[in-house]
Scaffold this active site. Structure first.
Site, PDB file in Angstrom:
ATOM      1  N   ASP A  72       0.870  -1.175   0.000  1.00  0.00           N
ATOM      2  CA  ASP A  72       0.000   0.000   0.000  1.00  0.00           C
ATOM      3  C   ASP A  72       0.915   1.235   0.000  1.00  0.00           C
ATOM      4  O   ASP A  72       2.144   1.111  -0.135  1.00  0.00           O
ATOM      5  CB  ASP A  72      -0.982  -0.019   1.186  1.00  0.00           C
ATOM      6  CG  ASP A  72      -0.331   0.240   2.539  1.00  0.00           C
ATOM      7  OD1 ASP A  72       0.921   0.290   2.606  1.00  0.00           O
ATOM      8  OD2 ASP A  72      -1.060   0.392   3.532  1.00  0.00           O
ATOM      9  N   CYS A 109       3.340  -3.080   4.038  1.00  0.00           N
ATOM     10  CA  CYS A 109       2.488  -1.942   4.413  1.00  0.00           C
ATOM     11  C   CYS A 109       3.220  -1.196   5.526  1.00  0.00           C
ATOM     12  O   CYS A 109       4.421  -1.379   5.698  1.00  0.00           O
ATOM     13  CB  CYS A 109       1.070  -2.371   4.780  1.00  0.00           C
ATOM     14  SG  CYS A 109       0.899  -3.327   6.292  1.00  0.00           S
ATOM     15  N   THR A 118       3.018  -1.467   8.823  1.00  0.00           N
ATOM     16  CA  THR A 118       3.464  -2.379   9.889  1.00  0.00           C
ATOM     17  C   THR A 118       3.700  -3.809   9.409  1.00  0.00           C
ATOM     18  O   THR A 118       4.287  -4.612  10.130  1.00  0.00           O
ATOM     19  CB  THR A 118       2.380  -2.471  10.976  1.00  0.00           C
ATOM     20  OG1 THR A 118       1.162  -2.934  10.356  1.00  0.00           O
ATOM     21  CG2 THR A 118       2.132  -1.120  11.625  1.00  0.00           C
ATOM     22  N   HIS A 122      10.010 -24.055   8.888  1.00  0.00           N
ATOM     23  CA  HIS A 122       9.048 -24.772   9.735  1.00  0.00           C
ATOM     24  C   HIS A 122       7.602 -24.612   9.268  1.00  0.00           C
ATOM     25  O   HIS A 122       6.810 -25.539   9.389  1.00  0.00           O
ATOM     26  CB  HIS A 122       9.150 -24.301  11.193  1.00  0.00           C
ATOM     27  CG  HIS A 122      10.381 -24.805  11.881  1.00  0.00           C
ATOM     28  ND1 HIS A 122      10.542 -24.751  13.255  1.00  0.00           N
ATOM     29  CD2 HIS A 122      11.522 -25.367  11.396  1.00  0.00           C
ATOM     30  CE1 HIS A 122      11.723 -25.267  13.586  1.00  0.00           C
ATOM     31  NE2 HIS A 122      12.350 -25.633  12.473  1.00  0.00           N
ATOM     32  N   HIS A 167       7.367 -31.185  10.261  1.00  0.00           N
ATOM     33  CA  HIS A 167       6.681 -29.914  10.011  1.00  0.00           C
ATOM     34  C   HIS A 167       5.574 -30.059   8.967  1.00  0.00           C
ATOM     35  O   HIS A 167       4.619 -29.288   8.969  1.00  0.00           O
ATOM     36  CB  HIS A 167       7.681 -28.850   9.576  1.00  0.00           C
ATOM     37  CG  HIS A 167       8.772 -28.637  10.576  1.00  0.00           C
ATOM     38  ND1 HIS A 167       8.533 -28.104  11.826  1.00  0.00           N
ATOM     39  CD2 HIS A 167      10.090 -28.939  10.539  1.00  0.00           C
ATOM     40  CE1 HIS A 167       9.659 -28.065  12.511  1.00  0.00           C
ATOM     41  NE2 HIS A 167      10.619 -28.572  11.750  1.00  0.00           N
TER      42      HIS A 167
HETATM   43  C1  RB5 Z   1      -1.872   2.764   6.400  1.00  0.00           C
HETATM   44  O1  RB5 Z   1      -1.913   3.994   7.047  1.00  0.00           O
HETATM   45  C2  RB5 Z   1      -1.560   1.654   7.394  1.00  0.00           C
HETATM   46  O2  RB5 Z   1      -2.686   1.447   8.196  1.00  0.00           O
HETATM   47  C3  RB5 Z   1      -1.155   0.407   6.677  1.00  0.00           C
HETATM   48  O3  RB5 Z   1      -0.027   0.659   5.906  1.00  0.00           O
HETATM   49  C4  RB5 Z   1      -0.781  -0.783   7.533  1.00  0.00           C
HETATM   50  O4  RB5 Z   1       0.146  -0.443   8.504  1.00  0.00           O
HETATM   51  C5  RB5 Z   1      -1.911  -1.563   8.072  1.00  0.00           C
HETATM   52  O5  RB5 Z   1      -1.741  -2.590   8.724  1.00  0.00           O
END
Ligand code: RB5
Length: 149
Positions: A8, A65, A67, A98, A133
């Protein structure tokens, strides 16, 4: 290997950075977007790359993304996908050895590009160990049909 790549807006810069690295490692990739830092919805892009892995068009996926969490949750809804959100090299290697993970997710707001590249290297260099596994991964995959509504 042919890698399905997507992000994203929160992962766009790292996705672009990883293209050059994948090339250096001798892999090819298909970029499923996004194509700028303009705000988009991460499920759309994670699902596109994950479907390419699920269908066999690509062998593995890397999805980024902010996180790595939202794209991992999304990817794990696609049949056949085992996505692992990794922030260290050991976890990335174990996810392949695994868990036979086939999608690696990364957080651009969590990782520096240098560490992200080493995590990618660890993931791509590792192989599923099979053996004990395999039965465990089989149990995970059996849940896809067992728990259908
Ligand atoms: C976008 O602002 C953010 O929410 C997205 O990149 C991600 O971290 C979502 O899990």
């Amino acid at each position: 290997m042919k890698i399905a790549l997507s992000s994203d807006h929160g992962g766009f810069d790292l996705k672009e950075n990883l293209k050059e690295f994948l090339h250096e490692l001798g892999h090819t990739y298909v970029d499923f977007g996004c194509s700028s830092r303009e705000s988009v919805d991460y499920p759309d892009y994670s699902a596109a790359a994950s479907r390419a892995v699920s269908s066999g068009e690509c062998q593995l996926g890397i999805v980024v993304c902010g996180t790595g969490i939202g794209v991992a949750i999304t990817a794990n809804k696609i049949p056949g996908i085992r996505a692992a959100n990794c922030s260290d090299c050991f976890s990335a290697r174990m996810a392949r050895e695994h868990n036979n993970a086939n999608v690696l997710t990364l957080g651009q707001r969590v990782l520096g590009a240098g560490l992200a590249r080493e995590i990618v290297r660890s993931f791509l260099d590792a192989e599923f160990a099979g053996g004990r596994h395999q039965a465990r991964v089989d149990k995970i995959m059996a849940l896809e049909s067992a728990d259908k509504c």
